[in-house]
Design a protein around this motif. Structure first.
Motif, PDB file in Angstrom:
ATOM      1  N   SER A  35       0.679  -1.346  -0.195  1.00 35.37           N
ATOM      2  CA  SER A  35       0.110   0.130   0.016  1.00 35.37           C
ATOM      3  C   SER A  35       0.925   1.118  -0.039  1.00 35.37           C
ATOM      4  CB  SER A  35      -0.966   0.015   1.141  1.00 35.37           C
ATOM      5  OG  SER A  35      -1.631  -1.271   1.362  1.00 35.37           O
ATOM      6  N   LYS A  36       2.046   1.233  -0.925  1.00 39.12           N
ATOM      7  CA  LYS A  36       2.940   2.408  -1.032  1.00 39.12           C
ATOM      8  C   LYS A  36       2.582   3.099  -2.218  1.00 39.12           C
ATOM      9  CE  LYS A  36       4.045   1.255   3.171  1.00 39.12           C
ATOM     10  NZ  LYS A  36       3.453   2.331   4.239  1.00 39.12           N
ATOM     11  N   LYS A  37       1.808   2.890  -2.961  1.00 36.83           N
ATOM     12  CA  LYS A  37       1.722   3.214  -4.503  1.00 36.83           C
ATOM     13  C   LYS A  37       3.052   2.879  -5.335  1.00 36.83           C
ATOM     14  CE  LYS A  37      -1.704   6.745  -3.048  1.00 36.83           C
ATOM     15  NZ  LYS A  37      -2.091   8.250  -2.957  1.00 36.83           N
ATOM     16  N   LEU A  38       3.817   1.937  -5.224  1.00 35.55           N
ATOM     17  CA  LEU A  38       4.961   1.775  -5.868  1.00 35.55           C
ATOM     18  C   LEU A  38       4.641   1.479  -7.216  1.00 35.55           C
ATOM     19  CD1 LEU A  38       7.020  -0.378  -3.191  1.00 35.55           C
ATOM     20  CD2 LEU A  38       6.931   2.165  -3.545  1.00 35.55           C
ATOM     21  N   THR A  39       5.452   1.857  -8.212  1.00 30.18           N
ATOM     22  CA  THR A  39       5.337   1.469  -9.495  1.00 30.18           C
ATOM     23  C   THR A  39       6.578   0.609 -10.067  1.00 30.18           C
ATOM     24  OG1 THR A  39       6.407   3.648 -10.067  1.00 30.18           O
ATOM     25  CG2 THR A  39       3.960   3.468 -10.115  1.00 30.18           C
ATOM     26  N   ALA A  40       7.441   0.620  -9.162  1.00 23.69           N
ATOM     27  CA  ALA A  40       8.614  -0.303  -9.333  1.00 23.69           C
ATOM     28  C   ALA A  40       9.159  -1.016  -7.786  1.00 23.69           C
ATOM     29  CB  ALA A  40       9.765   0.418 -10.064  1.00 23.69           C
ATOM     30  N   ILE A  41       9.891  -1.875  -7.836  1.00 22.65           N
ATOM     31  CA  ILE A  41      10.272  -2.455  -6.611  1.00 22.65           C
ATOM     32  C   ILE A  41      11.441  -2.109  -6.158  1.00 22.65           C
ATOM     33  CG2 ILE A  41      10.876  -4.694  -5.460  1.00 22.65           C
ATOM     34  CD1 ILE A  41       9.214  -6.051  -7.318  1.00 22.65           C
ATOM     35  N   PRO A  42      11.575  -1.460  -4.913  1.00 17.47           N
ATOM     36  CA  PRO A  42      12.737  -1.087  -4.106  1.00 17.47           C
ATOM     37  C   PRO A  42      14.014  -1.840  -4.521  1.00 17.47           C
ATOM     38  CG  PRO A  42      10.936  -0.664  -2.726  1.00 17.47           C
ATOM     39  CD  PRO A  42      10.559  -1.489  -3.835  1.00 17.47           C
ATOM     40  N   SER A  43      15.216  -1.412  -4.966  1.00 17.35           N
ATOM     41  CA  SER A  43      16.239  -2.108  -5.290  1.00 17.35           C
ATOM     42  C   SER A  43      17.226  -2.536  -4.172  1.00 17.35           C
ATOM     43  CB  SER A  43      17.136  -1.346  -6.279  1.00 17.35           C
ATOM     44  OG  SER A  43      17.760  -0.182  -5.629  1.00 17.35           O
ATOM     45  N   ASN A  44      16.805  -2.076  -2.889  1.00 15.53           N
ATOM     46  CA  ASN A  44      17.685  -2.163  -1.684  1.00 15.53           C
ATOM     47  C   ASN A  44      17.054  -2.955  -0.649  1.00 15.53           C
ATOM     48  OD1 ASN A  44      15.903  -0.141  -1.480  1.00 15.53           O
ATOM     49  ND2 ASN A  44      17.054   1.233  -0.107  1.00 15.53           N
ATOM     50  N   ILE A  45      16.234  -4.098  -1.104  1.00 14.24           N
ATOM     51  CA  ILE A  45      15.596  -4.946  -0.243  1.00 14.24           C
ATOM     52  C   ILE A  45      16.875  -5.790   0.467  1.00 14.24           C
ATOM     53  CG2 ILE A  45      14.208  -6.799   0.174  1.00 14.24           C
ATOM     54  CD1 ILE A  45      12.296  -5.625  -2.012  1.00 14.24           C
ATOM     55  N   PRO A  46      17.017  -5.908   1.772  1.00 11.84           N
ATOM     56  CA  PRO A  46      18.188  -6.864   2.188  1.00 11.84           C
ATOM     57  C   PRO A  46      18.083  -8.294   1.686  1.00 11.84           C
ATOM     58  CG  PRO A  46      17.405  -5.330   4.115  1.00 11.84           C
ATOM     59  CD  PRO A  46      16.168  -5.146   2.885  1.00 11.84           C
ATOM     60  N   VAL A  47      19.409  -8.823   1.721  1.00  7.88           N
ATOM     61  CA  VAL A  47      19.652 -10.153   1.361  1.00  7.88           C
ATOM     62  C   VAL A  47      18.944 -11.156   2.307  1.00  7.88           C
ATOM     63  CG1 VAL A  47      21.301  -9.669  -0.367  1.00  7.88           C
ATOM     64  CG2 VAL A  47      21.946 -10.214   2.037  1.00  7.88           C
ATOM     65  N   GLU A  48      18.901 -10.677   3.599  1.00  9.23           N
ATOM     66  CA  GLU A  48      18.583 -11.683   4.622  1.00  9.23           C
ATOM     67  C   GLU A  48      16.904 -11.626   4.653  1.00  9.23           C
ATOM     68  OE1 GLU A  48      20.560  -8.877   5.133  1.00  9.23           O
ATOM     69  OE2 GLU A  48      22.507  -9.834   5.527  1.00  9.23           O
ATOM     70  N   THR A  49      16.178 -10.837   3.959  1.00 12.50           N
ATOM     71  CA  THR A  49      14.946 -10.766   3.944  1.00 12.50           C
ATOM     72  C   THR A  49      13.996 -12.251   3.854  1.00 12.50           C
ATOM     73  OG1 THR A  49      14.590  -8.637   3.244  1.00 12.50           O
ATOM     74  CG2 THR A  49      12.608  -9.659   3.544  1.00 12.50           C
ATOM     75  N   THR A  50      13.248 -12.543   4.631  1.00  9.79           N
ATOM     76  CA  THR A  50      12.354 -13.963   4.656  1.00  9.79           C
ATOM     77  C   THR A  50      11.003 -13.573   4.306  1.00  9.79           C
ATOM     78  OG1 THR A  50      11.900 -13.932   6.916  1.00  9.79           O
ATOM     79  CG2 THR A  50      13.977 -14.970   6.052  1.00  9.79           C
ATOM     80  N   GLU A  51      10.440 -12.502   4.630  1.00  4.08           N
ATOM     81  CA  GLU A  51       9.054 -12.172   4.327  1.00  4.08           C
ATOM     82  C   GLU A  51       9.143 -10.705   3.654  1.00  4.08           C
ATOM     83  OE1 GLU A  51       6.240 -12.504   7.575  1.00  4.08           O
ATOM     84  OE2 GLU A  51       6.991 -14.573   7.975  1.00  4.08           O
ATOM     85  N   LEU A  52       8.286 -10.638   2.372  1.00  4.42           N
ATOM     86  CA  LEU A  52       8.524  -9.506   1.631  1.00  4.42           C
ATOM     87  C   LEU A  52       6.908  -9.293   0.980  1.00  4.42           C
ATOM     88  CD1 LEU A  52       9.542  -6.927   0.147  1.00  4.42           C
ATOM     89  CD2 LEU A  52      10.362  -8.611  -1.680  1.00  4.42           C
ATOM     90  N   ARG A  53       6.399  -8.088   1.439  1.00  3.63           N
ATOM     91  CA  ARG A  53       5.072  -7.627   1.262  1.00  3.63           C
ATOM     92  C   ARG A  53       5.074  -6.432   0.253  1.00  3.63           C
ATOM     93  NH1 ARG A  53       4.965 -10.322   6.085  1.00  3.63           N
ATOM     94  NH2 ARG A  53       3.293 -11.598   6.484  1.00  3.63           N
ATOM     95  N   PHE A 102      14.219 -10.638  -8.002  1.00  2.00           N
ATOM     96  CA  PHE A 102      14.156 -11.256  -6.765  1.00  2.00           C
ATOM     97  C   PHE A 102      15.671 -12.312  -6.650  1.00  2.00           C
ATOM     98  CE2 PHE A 102       9.492 -10.953  -7.605  1.00  2.00           C
ATOM     99  CZ  PHE A 102       9.438  -9.939  -6.643  1.00  2.00           C
ATOM    100  N   HIS A 103      16.360 -11.979  -7.686  1.00  2.49           N
ATOM    101  CA  HIS A 103      17.592 -12.962  -7.651  1.00  2.49           C
ATOM    102  C   HIS A 103      18.509 -13.039  -6.349  1.00  2.49           C
ATOM    103  CE1 HIS A 103      17.422 -14.209 -12.130  1.00  2.49           C
ATOM    104  NE2 HIS A 103      16.432 -14.510 -11.602  1.00  2.49           N
ATOM    105  N   HIS A 104      18.314 -12.042  -5.787  1.00  5.87           N
ATOM    106  CA  HIS A 104      19.332 -11.666  -4.487  1.00  5.87           C
ATOM    107  C   HIS A 104      18.779 -12.092  -3.056  1.00  5.87           C
ATOM    108  CE1 HIS A 104      17.225  -7.967  -4.443  1.00  5.87           C
ATOM    109  NE2 HIS A 104      17.468  -7.804  -3.131  1.00  5.87           N
ATOM    110  N   LEU A 105      17.149 -12.504  -3.504  1.00  5.50           N
ATOM    111  CA  LEU A 105      16.439 -12.817  -2.121  1.00  5.50           C
ATOM    112  C   LEU A 105      16.243 -14.388  -2.067  1.00  5.50           C
ATOM    113  CD1 LEU A 105      14.085  -9.924  -2.589  1.00  5.50           C
ATOM    114  CD2 LEU A 105      16.184  -9.897  -1.200  1.00  5.50           C
ATOM    115  N   SER A 106      17.230 -15.054  -2.098  1.00  6.65           N
ATOM    116  CA  SER A 106      17.014 -16.414  -2.020  1.00  6.65           C
ATOM    117  C   SER A 106      16.457 -17.256  -0.605  1.00  6.65           C
ATOM    118  CB  SER A 106      18.441 -17.372  -2.421  1.00  6.65           C
ATOM    119  OG  SER A 106      19.381 -16.803  -1.572  1.00  6.65           O
ATOM    120  N   LYS A 107      16.594 -16.080   0.398  1.00  5.22           N
ATOM    121  CA  LYS A 107      15.993 -16.569   1.646  1.00  5.22           C
ATOM    122  C   LYS A 107      14.582 -16.474   1.994  1.00  5.22           C
ATOM    123  CE  LYS A 107      20.423 -16.115   3.940  1.00  5.22           C
ATOM    124  NZ  LYS A 107      21.104 -15.336   5.037  1.00  5.22           N
ATOM    125  N   LEU A 108      13.729 -15.821   1.002  1.00  5.95           N
ATOM    126  CA  LEU A 108      12.465 -15.664   0.993  1.00  5.95           C
ATOM    127  C   LEU A 108      11.808 -16.838   1.163  1.00  5.95           C
ATOM    128  CD1 LEU A 108      11.409 -12.852  -1.413  1.00  5.95           C
ATOM    129  CD2 LEU A 108      11.728 -12.720   0.754  1.00  5.95           C
TER     130      LEU A 108
END
Length: 322
Positions: free
Chosen positions: A47-65, A79-85
């Motif tokens: 619910s942030k009116k995003l038109t593109a996904i932020p490029s700086n999501i931490p690699v340790e992230t396991t849950e992404l909304r 999503f290639h750097h987010l293998s822990k999701l």
């Protein structure tokens, strides 16, 4: 006066610093748009009116909304750097296509939510790497078909939502690999019970009845008859119209799927500079030489305009004195 090359280099340095600052400010506490729970490695950008996904999501992230935004497309490597999701929600956006390989690095994903978008098709093999997936949500899209084997690797899937799409049938064997499935939603699709292709779905529903919840909810588009109740006589059509009297030359026919794919290959220009600096995916960012060339070209154009304006003013001044 500062030279064009020096000015361009300075602009690159300032832009890099600006990007770095934007990358550090993902979470609200740092001035960003998303909420982060570091203890649970959870990032909430919904619910942030995003038109593109932020490029700086931490690699340790396991849950992404990322639900309830304005995302219309995804970069193949976003999503290639987010293998822990383990959890990813993209529902309630404006996604029209999914690029091949976009989920290939999410090998630990348990739950994927893609409901309430505008998906008309799925690329073959789009879920092949998601072997740990237990929940897949594709409801409220515009899917007209599912590719053969698209669910074959999802042997741990327990819940599948396909309701409220435009499915008329599914390929032979589409659900055969889903041995752990306990819940499926197939309702609100225009299942074509006059076509022989529907018999696989009927037989599968009959076989799984009692073991998979809600499986009986699939109904024929005509007659409000349950799919599991149709007979071979009901599904006697081979789905080829026998009343075609005018032959269409094959060479002039262009499949709708080709037209659709071509439309979505058109490159869309970046909407604004702020989006480019803050939220564009890394693989879309130009290299420094490209940036330098663009800036130099821009400065050259501005210099040309200034010289032209000066020349015009000089001519007017000369004529006035004459």
């Amino acid at each position: 006066m500062m030279g064009p090359v020096l000015a361009a280099c300075l602009l690159i340095i300032l832009s890099t610093a600006w990007i770095s600052q934007a990358n550090e400010a993902l979470c609200k506490k740092d001035g960003g748009v998303c909420s982060c729970n570091n203890n649970k490695n959870s990032v909430d950008c919904s619910s942030k009116k995003l038109t593109a996904i932020p490029s700086n999501i931490p690699v340790e992230t396991t849950e992404l909304r990322l639900n309830f935004n304005s995302l219309s497309k995804l970069s193949p490597t976003v999503f290639h750097h987010l293998s822990k999701l383990t959890y990813l929600s993209l529902d309630n956006n404006q996604l029209q296509t999914l690029p091949t390989g976009v989920f290939d690095h999410l090998v630990n994903l348990n739950e994927l939510r893609l409901g309430t978008n505008q998906l008309e098709s799925l690329p073959p093999g789009i879920f092949d790497k998601l072997t740990k997936l237990t929940w897949l949500d594709l409801d409220r899209n515009q899917l007209k078909r599912v590719p053969e084997g698209v669910f074959d690797k999802l042997t741990n899937l327990k819940e599948l939502e396909l309701q409220r799409n435009q499915l008329r049938s599914v390929p032979e064997g589409a659900f055969n690999s889903l041995e752990k499935l306990t819940w499926i939603q197939l309702e609100k699709n225009p299942w074509d019970c006059s076509c022989r292709d529907i018999l696989y779905l009927r037989n599968w529903i009959r076989e799984k009845q009692g073991n998979v919840s809600n499986i009986e909810a699939a109904e024929c588009a005509v007659g409000n008859k349950a799919v599991l109740e149709i007979t071979e006589k009901d599904a006697a059509s081979d789905c080829v119209s026998p009343n075609t009297t005018t032959a269409i030359p094959i060479g002039t026919m262009t499949p709708a799927s080709v037209i659709y794919d071509d439309i979505h290959e058109i490159k869309v220009p970046q909407e604004n500079f702020q989006k480019f600096l803050g939220y564009q995916e890394p693989d879309h960012l130009p290299t420094q030489p490209q940036c330098l060339m663009s800036i130099s070209g821009y400065l050259g154009l501005m210099m040309s305009l200034m010289l032209t304006s000066a020349a015009i003013l000089y001519v007017f001044h000369f004529l006035k004195k004459a």
